[in-house]
Design an enzyme around this catalytic site. Structure first.
Site, PDB file in Angstrom:
ATOM      1  N   HIS A 237       1.579   4.098  -3.086  1.00 48.30           N
ATOM      2  CA  HIS A 237       1.328   5.534  -2.949  1.00 48.30           C
ATOM      3  C   HIS A 237       2.376   6.374  -3.683  1.00 48.30           C
ATOM      4  O   HIS A 237       2.130   7.541  -3.969  1.00 48.30           O
ATOM      5  CB  HIS A 237       1.362   5.946  -1.474  1.00 48.30           C
ATOM      6  CG  HIS A 237       0.024   5.928  -0.791  1.00 48.30           C
ATOM      7  ND1 HIS A 237      -1.125   6.424  -1.363  1.00 48.30           N
ATOM      8  CD2 HIS A 237      -0.334   5.509   0.463  1.00 48.30           C
ATOM      9  CE1 HIS A 237      -2.136   6.295  -0.496  1.00 48.30           C
ATOM     10  NE2 HIS A 237      -1.687   5.734   0.613  1.00 48.30           N
TER      11      HIS A 237
ATOM     12  N   HIS B 258       0.831  -1.202   0.000  1.00 51.46           N
ATOM     13  CA  HIS B 258       0.000   0.000   0.000  1.00 51.46           C
ATOM     14  C   HIS B 258       0.876   1.268   0.000  1.00 51.46           C
ATOM     15  O   HIS B 258       0.690   2.163  -0.832  1.00 51.46           O
ATOM     16  CB  HIS B 258      -0.920  -0.018   1.221  1.00 51.46           C
ATOM     17  CG  HIS B 258      -1.810   1.167   1.351  1.00 51.46           C
ATOM     18  ND1 HIS B 258      -3.116   1.176   0.900  1.00 51.46           N
ATOM     19  CD2 HIS B 258      -1.603   2.403   1.883  1.00 51.46           C
ATOM     20  CE1 HIS B 258      -3.656   2.351   1.146  1.00 51.46           C
ATOM     21  NE2 HIS B 258      -2.758   3.114   1.746  1.00 51.46           N
ATOM     22  N   GLU B 259       1.819   1.318   0.924  1.00 52.08           N
ATOM     23  CA  GLU B 259       2.651   2.530   1.016  1.00 52.08           C
ATOM     24  C   GLU B 259       3.523   2.674  -0.218  1.00 52.08           C
ATOM     25  O   GLU B 259       3.725   3.776  -0.725  1.00 52.08           O
ATOM     26  CB  GLU B 259       3.500   2.518   2.289  1.00 52.08           C
ATOM     27  CG  GLU B 259       2.719   2.313   3.592  1.00 52.08           C
ATOM     28  CD  GLU B 259       1.492   3.200   3.748  1.00 52.08           C
ATOM     29  OE1 GLU B 259       1.488   4.329   3.223  1.00 52.08           O
ATOM     30  OE2 GLU B 259       0.519   2.745   4.401  1.00 52.08           O
TER      31      GLU B 259
END
Ligand code: TRP
Ligand code: ZN
Length: 880
Positions: free
Chosen positions: A311, A307-308
């Site tokens: 980003h 997820h990070e």
């Protein structure tokens, strides 16, 4: 009615419709940190320019700055600034030339920062959390995401205490200062908003590896943690490498800097943060080791690392114009990480888990007083909008676009979005526009998903004419009122459906396909299928193609048929859930009417069929046989009867266990694996099936099962098995054994902070009597620390969120307890206080007596004195 008039001036809401372009832009931001034990000094040199896009004549220069900043000096173009205005939130300067250099020096006290926003200390190490508005607690700045600048950061600190000094971008210089301290200077070439700024200073160990990007560049990968946790970083590293490859393969997105760093910190308000080139993670989302981490923990690490990382494109390279657009980056990135996890593990299991969370918790949020569209129209405190709605429903909205466009056009749309907006701060509408432009599809009506809150309900009926072979499906959609609107326009809903013939095979639908996506766009619509050989059984909303509730009057036989035959794995699971839910809801009514509880025999047959079918995927067997949770049944209920729901669920669990003891035992035995631990999907499936069987077997209260579970506890070589055994005993009536295992467990793991969290949660969530007393005692335990959010979530969150019978005790003791804790936390950490308080906001769902007690608890918080914006917003909106 709530009297708010006695309160101090109330915090004001801000509105999306009031958005204005920034009057000033920042060309470069140069920061200098002198880190100290008492005082930390931050010097900031900003090159500011009038924004030509802003129409205002000689606008005021407004910098955000928290009232904890002690301003030591301020200079404009080298001269001390004599005239400026400062209030609690901002510093304003008038009559400013078009292009200036502004130098400010402030002092802050990170060691006393318990809010964990801005610069703070976690276990002796300095770290930052700037999203959403933490940067203004570090220095004066136009702290809004549409102001993007290149940053350079110099960190000066004690060499011994803080040998490692990190910030965004690349290290460009390091050395020693005259007074024996050391420094490192970092430069980040990519313009970014302040919320992506990060700094870390501490005594950290790290592991290192590398990644060769698709264009052949080598990227250095480093993961930092306290040295005692060095052996728990490998899994995160592998997850990072997999994520980087996946984003290249699936989205064509390459990493851009030469270095990518992740730092693990223990005190952290959320899961992790995507700061450019320097992610900061909650230890719970990065550390993983078989001995101390459960399967769920491993999967969380993989998902959050991904997820990070994702980003970096969906969030950093293309960022949000303002915080109303939060779902632009979060919804899209959750969709991306869910697809990644689906590709790495079992796709259907991942979908089942995500939909379960959505239906249990997001649907509840969408039906409560804080309900908001995925793009809210207003807020008081943005921290309150990092919600399941913005994240999970936001991801579902992106998924619907994917379903409507198909994978190729969706990829075309995402390519266009990234190309068109690289380096910009944009809106959710820009995202939809790119999808529209690339695909040629009209998403006009679809945009309502961004502005209307609430969970749409589909009421579906059908009829079949055996003479003509014509089958018609009638769909009505409605959406309940939510705070922002009572009347809703119909949504554009992709309804994926299949039709099963008498043999359970898919009937061919349009273009030879077996699943067809119907476009629902009207309040009422009928879809006709011609020439069907028999009356079909509809398989509705395959793969959960839209975040809606579906009502269709399935008979028990039809559900059994779908469980056995549906070609859509998700819907096979869903049919089983519906069967269990229907049975339990009927039993709740029996319970309330004082009738004897009798288990529907069809449920036993269905469970037995799944248990004894060894052609099924073990992972799906485990999902399928998991009874819907009490929280799920509560969400579905008009008025929640906590005790009846608990009684019924226990009754069903016990009855199934007693009647199917042998097959459950056989499944347990068959899934006790001898190989050493591995967190791959197949092994995880076997362990979850084993835990599921154990869970049922424990309900029989058989002595043999008890010795089995003790053996599992004693011999487990991994945390998944050990914790499952511990929870099974602690949540059973075997009080003495439970205490014995708890003590053993604590003494073995007391130095493993993340394991201690689990130990707290197991106790806080136990349905056995006396939970509140146990929680009160644990508040005083050496392991508990109100300043550590993971501890608070584990103990207080475990009690208020995962122990419905104790939290909702009829005497209101659970509510009063929560109110008291929220009042304490409000002063320490507003974000955590506000999140913890969620269960109280749902008072409208309970009986009159509980409603009163819950409102009293909310009022108690409101009356307690000066509240943070975070807590004020949630309490006042819940009482409104
Ligand atoms: N942007 C982060 C993510 O979703 C989460 C985040 C937002 C956060 N605000 C935060 C994390 C505050 C910690 C503290 O990945
Ligand atoms: Zn995110």
């Amino acid at each position: 009615m709530t009297d708010l008039s006695s309160q101090a001036p109330q915090p004001q809401a801000i509105y999306l419709k009031d958005y204005q372009v920034p009057a000033w832009t920042v060309e470069s931001t140069d920061l200098h940190f002198e880190l100290g034990e008492e005082k930390t000094t931050v010097t900031s040199l900003l090159k500011l320019q009038r924004n030509p896009l802003c129409q205002q004549q000689s606008p005021v220069l407004v910098l955000h700055g928290h009232n904890s900043l002690e301003l030591l000096s301020i200079q404009l173009n080298g001269n001390d600034l004599l005239s400026y205005q400062r209030d609690d939130e901002q510093l304003s300067i008038t009559d400013v030339p078009d292009s200036i250099e502004l130098r400010t020096v402030v002092q802050i006290e990170p060691q006393n920062n318990t809010a964990l926003e801005g610069l703070y200390k976690s276990d002796g190490m300095f770290c930052t959390q700037c999203e959403a508005e933490g940067f203004r607690r570090i220095t004066f700045y136009p702290d809004r995401p549409d102001v993007m600048a290149v940053f350079s950061t110099t960190i000066v600190a004690d060499k011994v205490r803080y040998p490692v000094l990190l910030s965004n971008g690349n290290p460009v210089e390091q050395g020693e200062t005259d007074d024996g301290r050391h420094f490192v200077r970092w430069e980040d070439p990519f313009p970014k908003p302040a919320y992506l700024f990060a700094l870390v200073a501490g005594d950290l160990a790290h592991i290192e590896d590398s990644f060769i990007t698709m264009s052949g560049r080598e990227v250095k990968l480093q993961i930092f943690a306290e040295s005692k946790d060095l052996d728990k970083l490998q899994y995160a590293m592998e997850s990072l490498q997999k994520s980087m490859r996946w984003d290249e393969e699936v989205y064509g997105r390459e990493y851009d800097l030469d270095i990518y760093m992740i730092v693990a910190v223990d005190f952290f308000n959320m899961g992790a943060m995507e700061n450019k080139g320097l992610n900061i993670f909650n230890t719970s989302c990065v550390l993983a080791h078989p001995q101390t981490t459960t399967d769920a923990g491993f999967q969380r690490v993989e998902g959050v690392v991904a997820h990070e990382y994702f980003h970096n494109w969906s969030g950093n390279r293309v960022t949000c114009r303002d915080w109303f657009q939060l779902s632009l980056k979060e919804g899209f990135t959750v969709f991306r990480d869910a697809e990644f996890s689906a590709d790495m593990n079992s796709r259907t299991v991942k979908r089942v888990e995500d939909v379960t969370l959505l239906r249990t918790a997001q649907f509840a949020e969408d039906a409560g007083p804080m309900a908001h569209p995925i793009r809210p129209a207003s807020f008081i405190e943005i921290s309150n909008f990092y919600t399941l709605t913005v994240y999970e429903k936001g991801a579902e909205v992106v998924r619907m676009i994917h379903t409507l466009l198909g994978p190729e056009l969706f990829r075309k749309g995402s390519d266009l979005y990234f190309e068109r907006h690289d380096g910009q701060a944009v809106t959710t509408d820009d995202f939809v526009q790119a999808m529209e432009d690339a695909s040629g599809r009209d998403l006009g009506q679809f945009r309502l998903w961004y502005s209307q809150a609430g969970t749409p309900v589909l009421d579906v009926t059908d009829n079949y004419d055996s003479e003509t072979g014509r089958y018609a499906l009638h769909v009505q959609q409605r959406c309940p009122a939510t705070p922002e609107a009572t009347e809703k326009s119909p949504f554009h809903i992709p309804l994926a459906l299949g039709l099963l013939d008498e043999a359970g095979d898919d009937l061919p639908l349009a273009e030879g396909q077996t699943t067809r996506v119907l476009d629902l766009t009207k309040a009422q619509q009928s879809f006709v299928f011609e020439n069907l050989p028999c009356r079909p059984v509809p398989s509705l909303l395959r793969g959960f193609s839209a975040p809606v509730r579906v009502n269709y009057p399935y008979s028990i036989e039809q559900l059994q048929f779908l469980i056995a035959h549906d070609s859509d794995g998700f819907n096979r699971w869903d049919a089983a859930q519906t069967l269990m839910t229907d049975v339990m809801e009927a039993l709740v009514e029996d319970c309330q009417a004082g009738r004897e509880l009798v288990l529907e025999p069809a449920l036993v047959t269905a469970v037995q069929a799944v248990l004894s079918n060894d052609t099924l995927d073990p992972a799906m067997v485990a999902c399928t046989l998991k009874l819907p949770t009490e929280a799920y049944l509560a969400e579905r209920a008009e008025v929640v009867d906590v005790d009846a729901i608990h009684t019924v669920r226990e009754f069903v669990r016990t009855s199934l266990a007693v009647q199917l003891k042998e097959p459950f035992q056989a499944v347990y035995d068959a899934n006790c694996q001898s190989e050493s631990y591995s967190p791959d999907a197949a092994s995880i499936a076997r362990r979850s099936l084993k835990s599921l069987a154990l869970n049922y077997l424990m309900a029989t209260q058989d002595a043999q099962v008890l010795s089995q579970v003790q053996q599992q506890f004693a011999e487990a070589d991994n945390m998944t098995d050990q914790l499952a055994a511990l929870a099974a005993v602690v949540h059973s009536p075997s009080e003495q054994l439970g205490q014995q295992l708890l003590d053993q467990f604590y003494h073995r793991w007391m130095n493993e902070s993340l394991v201690v969290n689990q130990w707290l949660t197991v106790q806080a969530s136990s349905p056995q009597p006396g939970a509140l007393q146990r929680v009160l005692a644990l508040l005083e335990h050496e392991a508990f620390d109100m300043r550590n959010p993971n501890r608070v979530r584990a103990l207080l969150g475990g009690f208020c969120g995962q122990n419905p019978t104790a939290f909702h005790a009829a005497d209101g003791s659970g509510y009063r307890f929560l109110a008291e804790q929220v009042i304490v936390l409000n002063a320490l950490n507003p974000q955590i206080a506000s999140r913890l308080l969620t269960p109280l906001t749902r008072w409208r769902k309970y009986d009159a007596a509980r409603q009163l007690l819950m409102k009293e608890a909310l009022q108690q918080i409101l009356d307690s004195g000066e509240l943070s914006k975070d807590v004020f917003e949630v309490v006042s909106k819940s009482l409104a």
